[in-house]
Design a protein around this motif. Structure first.
Motif, PDB file in Angstrom:
ATOM      1  N   HIS A  38      51.175  58.225  14.210  1.00 53.32           N
ATOM      2  CA  HIS A  38      50.849  56.799  14.116  1.00 53.32           C
ATOM      3  C   HIS A  38      49.486  56.482  14.726  1.00 53.32           C
ATOM      4  CE1 HIS A  38      55.067  56.720  13.183  1.00 53.32           C
ATOM      5  NE2 HIS A  38      55.046  55.422  12.942  1.00 53.32           N
ATOM      6  N   GLU A 122      56.026  45.721  11.173  1.00 54.74           N
ATOM      7  CA  GLU A 122      56.741  45.238   9.992  1.00 54.74           C
ATOM      8  C   GLU A 122      55.947  45.357   8.696  1.00 54.74           C
ATOM      9  OE1 GLU A 122      57.615  41.261  11.111  1.00 54.74           O
ATOM     10  OE2 GLU A 122      59.150  41.819  12.605  1.00 54.74           O
ATOM     11  N   ASN A 123      54.642  45.566   8.787  1.00 49.28           N
ATOM     12  CA  ASN A 123      53.781  45.608   7.605  1.00 49.28           C
ATOM     13  C   ASN A 123      52.878  46.839   7.657  1.00 49.28           C
ATOM     14  OD1 ASN A 123      54.176  42.646   6.410  1.00 49.28           O
ATOM     15  ND2 ASN A 123      53.957  42.471   8.647  1.00 49.28           N
ATOM     16  N   ARG A 124      52.631  47.418   6.507  1.00 49.65           N
ATOM     17  CA  ARG A 124      51.840  48.651   6.453  1.00 49.65           C
ATOM     18  C   ARG A 124      50.344  48.345   6.416  1.00 49.65           C
ATOM     19  NH1 ARG A 124      53.403  53.835   2.906  1.00 49.65           N
ATOM     20  NH2 ARG A 124      55.027  53.734   4.511  1.00 49.65           N
ATOM     21  N   ASN A 165      59.840  53.064  14.240  1.00 49.48           N
ATOM     22  CA  ASN A 165      60.083  52.458  12.924  1.00 49.48           C
ATOM     23  C   ASN A 165      58.874  51.661  12.433  1.00 49.48           C
ATOM     24  OD1 ASN A 165      62.895  53.323  12.848  1.00 49.48           O
ATOM     25  ND2 ASN A 165      63.236  51.788  14.456  1.00 49.48           N
ATOM     26  N   SER A 166      57.704  52.004  12.926  1.00 52.12           N
ATOM     27  CA  SER A 166      56.517  51.211  12.581  1.00 52.12           C
ATOM     28  C   SER A 166      55.949  51.619  11.227  1.00 52.12           C
ATOM     29  CB  SER A 166      55.444  51.385  13.658  1.00 52.12           C
ATOM     30  OG  SER A 166      54.280  50.683  13.308  1.00 52.12           O
ATOM     31  N   GLU A 167      55.404  50.652  10.521  1.00 50.46           N
ATOM     32  CA  GLU A 167      54.820  50.883   9.202  1.00 50.46           C
ATOM     33  C   GLU A 167      53.340  51.280   9.275  1.00 50.46           C
ATOM     34  OE1 GLU A 167      55.806  50.577   5.858  1.00 50.46           O
ATOM     35  OE2 GLU A 167      57.857  50.697   6.598  1.00 50.46           O
ATOM     36  N   SER A 168      52.627  50.824  10.280  1.00 50.85           N
ATOM     37  CA  SER A 168      51.168  50.955  10.306  1.00 50.85           C
ATOM     38  C   SER A 168      50.695  52.210  11.043  1.00 50.85           C
ATOM     39  CB  SER A 168      50.542  49.709  10.947  1.00 50.85           C
ATOM     40  OG  SER A 168      50.817  48.560  10.185  1.00 50.85           O
TER      41      SER A 168
END
Length: 553
Positions: A38, A122-124, A165-168
């Motif tokens: 990440h 929550e957002n990529r 659980n992160s998207e970015s």
């Protein structure tokens, strides 16, 4: 995810027209980012290609972004017109993500941190932050680099602790390793640090080829380009600058002409390395590595960036700066204790020495190798060593000036100065003068002609220095000469310094010009001096010795 912007951005550095190599590295790094990495940190010396590589990895991740380039955000701390404190950057990033920011939000840094972490979870998004070293500051006590704004450390801690659980993803580029990122190594599986080195030989030639130079096996200039690439250890920025100079006027892609003009700078590096390998001459403070500055473009694009690195080090961790300068005498890799021994002369204890070395490691200003005996060896990149040698000379000058000032203070503050010492000091003030200051223009012209005969037979910088040293001229005088000048310029400055030299009572039988002329008179046949020139030189020596004798009669 909706495709809102399929057009790639205008990157800061990356240019497909000049990009070469690093294919396997790009594949590996992009694969890690797709997986569990990440936070990707790209580190290395200035100009090595960190920003461009981050941007190139981003292109590889286009499908991961679903070709939505609005999801790629970039901050570059080289841009001094924008604030780099965490609150300002967080607000900018949230606004780029379409999040409204109120005046009250801007005042609440904790709220900004929480909102940014949650939105990126929550957002990529793929966020690249370049020149991170600009928001770091050296820690003199511990040696490493800390964030100037503590909120950056808090943010990355919060980010890494929530990455499960992160998207970015983040890509950071920096000359220094940010030690406050996961110092306890609790989240190692979520971040990765990649040290970037220079281009390999095939990549170096490919870069030259992309600029329009002929790099075919039959090309006359190919061997010169290979030697340039090797001397610069594949440093991309430096090689791009050189390629641009060769392609454009006045060389117009004539590599041989460029080599004839500047090849001596590369040969100086090759010579030092060869002497270290075959001759055992592993150390020399007299080497002149000017790879970063022998043309205006190199000074503008390479040397200026290196100078900023040294200035930051000097300000942040002076002991590390001293170590970098002092260890530049080594031409090749040497054991760690060789480097550290230099700090003993500065009265720095063992713990301080280790911290200084750790700082250089964290800033990637030292390269470590393992020899055949499995011993750790240290060296400096050729570009780094060139600037270090220059800084070492300045360091010696500063130390000398401080010493002189200290001596003067000691004298001035002494309350029990004996009358005999006072008289001697007054006498010295009267006799410390330039005995050749009244030399006629005709005599100076004849000196220039004689010295032309002598130095025309000496075709290297080391040989110029050696003849002065062998003749008996002291190191202090020699070290203030620039041996990289043309013969005419060198002779003019040498004679000027001879004429300005002052005789002191502490060494009343010494004058560098008298010493040097005595030396060449004894070897007049070697330097093809005729009788008129020998008589002229004898006259200068006699006059000089008589003046010195009269001063102390």
């Amino acid at each position: 995810m909706v495709n809102s912007n399929p057009t790639p951005p205008k990157f800061f550095v990356y240019d497909n027209r000049t990009w070469v190599g690093r294919s396997s590295l790009i594949k590996d790094l992009s694969s890690q980012v797709r997986d569990s990495c990440h936070l990707l940190i790209l580190v290395g010396i200035t100009g090595i290609g960190k920003t461009a590589l981050g941007e190139r990895v981003t292109i590889e991740l286009e499908d991961w972004l679903n070709s939505d380039w609005d999801r790629y955000l970039q901050e570059n701390f080289d841009n001094e017109e924008q604030s780099s404190d965490f609150a300002s950057v967080a607000a900018r990033l949230l606004e780029k993500c379409g999040e409204p920011i109120t005046p009250e939000d801007r005042k609440d840094t904790q709220r900004l941190l929480h909102r940014l972490v949650r939105h990126l979870q929550e957002n990529r998004y793929l966020i690249q932050i370049d020149s991170l070293e600009k928001i770091l500051q050296g820690n003199e006590e511990e040696g490493w680099s800390d964030f100037i704004d503590e909120w950056w450390a808090k943010f990355f801690k919060a980010w890494l602790s929530s990455t499960e659980n992160s998207e970015s993803r983040f890509i950071l580029t920096s000359q220094d390793f940010p030690a406050q990122i996961d110092p306890e190594k609790r989240f190692e599986k979520f971040w990765f640090c990649q040290l970037l080195r220079g281009l390999e030989k095939p990549e170096q030639l490919a870069l030259f080829g992309k600029t329009g130079l002929d790099v075919s096996n039959e090309a006359e200039g190919r061997p010169f380009l290979e030697r340039i690439g090797r001397a610069y250890e594949g440093h991309p920025l430096a090689l791009k600058v050189i390629a641009g100079e060769i392609v454009n006027r006045p060389f117009n892609k004539n590599v041989s002409a460029y080599w004839k003009r500047y090849g001596k700078e590369v040969e100086e590096v090759e010579k030092a390395i060869e002497e270290a390998k075959s001759g055992g001459i592993t150390a020399s403070a007299d080497d002149k590595f000017k790879l970063a500055q022998y043309t205006l473009n190199l000074r503008r694009n390479v040397k200026s960036r290196l100078e900023k690195t040294y200035n930051r080090l000097h300000t942040d961790v002076r002991n590390a700066y001293l170590l970098l300068c002092e260890s530049s005498v080594y031409r090749c890799e040497v054991p760690e204790e060789f480097w550290l021994s230099h700090l003993e002369d500065w009265d720095i204890d063992e713990e301080g020495q280790e911290k200084a070395l750790d700082t250089l490691r964290d800033r990637y200003l030292v390269e470590e190798l393992i020899d055949e005996n499995n011993q750790v060896m240290l060296r400096q990149h050729n570009l780094i060593r060139g600037v270090s040698l220059e800084r070492l000379k300045k360091l010696d000058d500063e130390e000398g000036e401080e010493g002189e000032e200290g001596e003067e203070d000691e004298i001035n503050n002494s309350s029990s100065f004996e009358a005999s010492n006072t008289e001697q000091k007054l006498a010295d003030e009267q006799i410390n003068y330039q005995i050749f200051s009244d030399l006629s223009p005709d005599d100076i012209y004849q000196l220039e002609q004689v010295f032309q005969n002598v130095f025309r037979q000496i075709n290297s910088i080391d040989a110029r220095r050696s003849i002065l040293k062998i003749s008996g001229i002291n190191d202090g005088f020699i070290d203030n000469l620039d041996f990289n000048l043309s013969i005419s310029e060198f002779i003019n400055i040498l004679i000027s310094k001879f004429l300005k030299y002052k005789v002191y009572s502490q060494n009343k039988n010494y004058h560098p010009m008298v010493v040097f002329i005595d030396y060449i008179i004894k070897r007049h046949q070697q330097y093809n001096l005729d009788d008129a020139q020998i008589n002229f030189l004898n006259r200068i020596v006699v006059v000089g010795k008589e003046k010195i004798k009269a001063l102390f009669a």
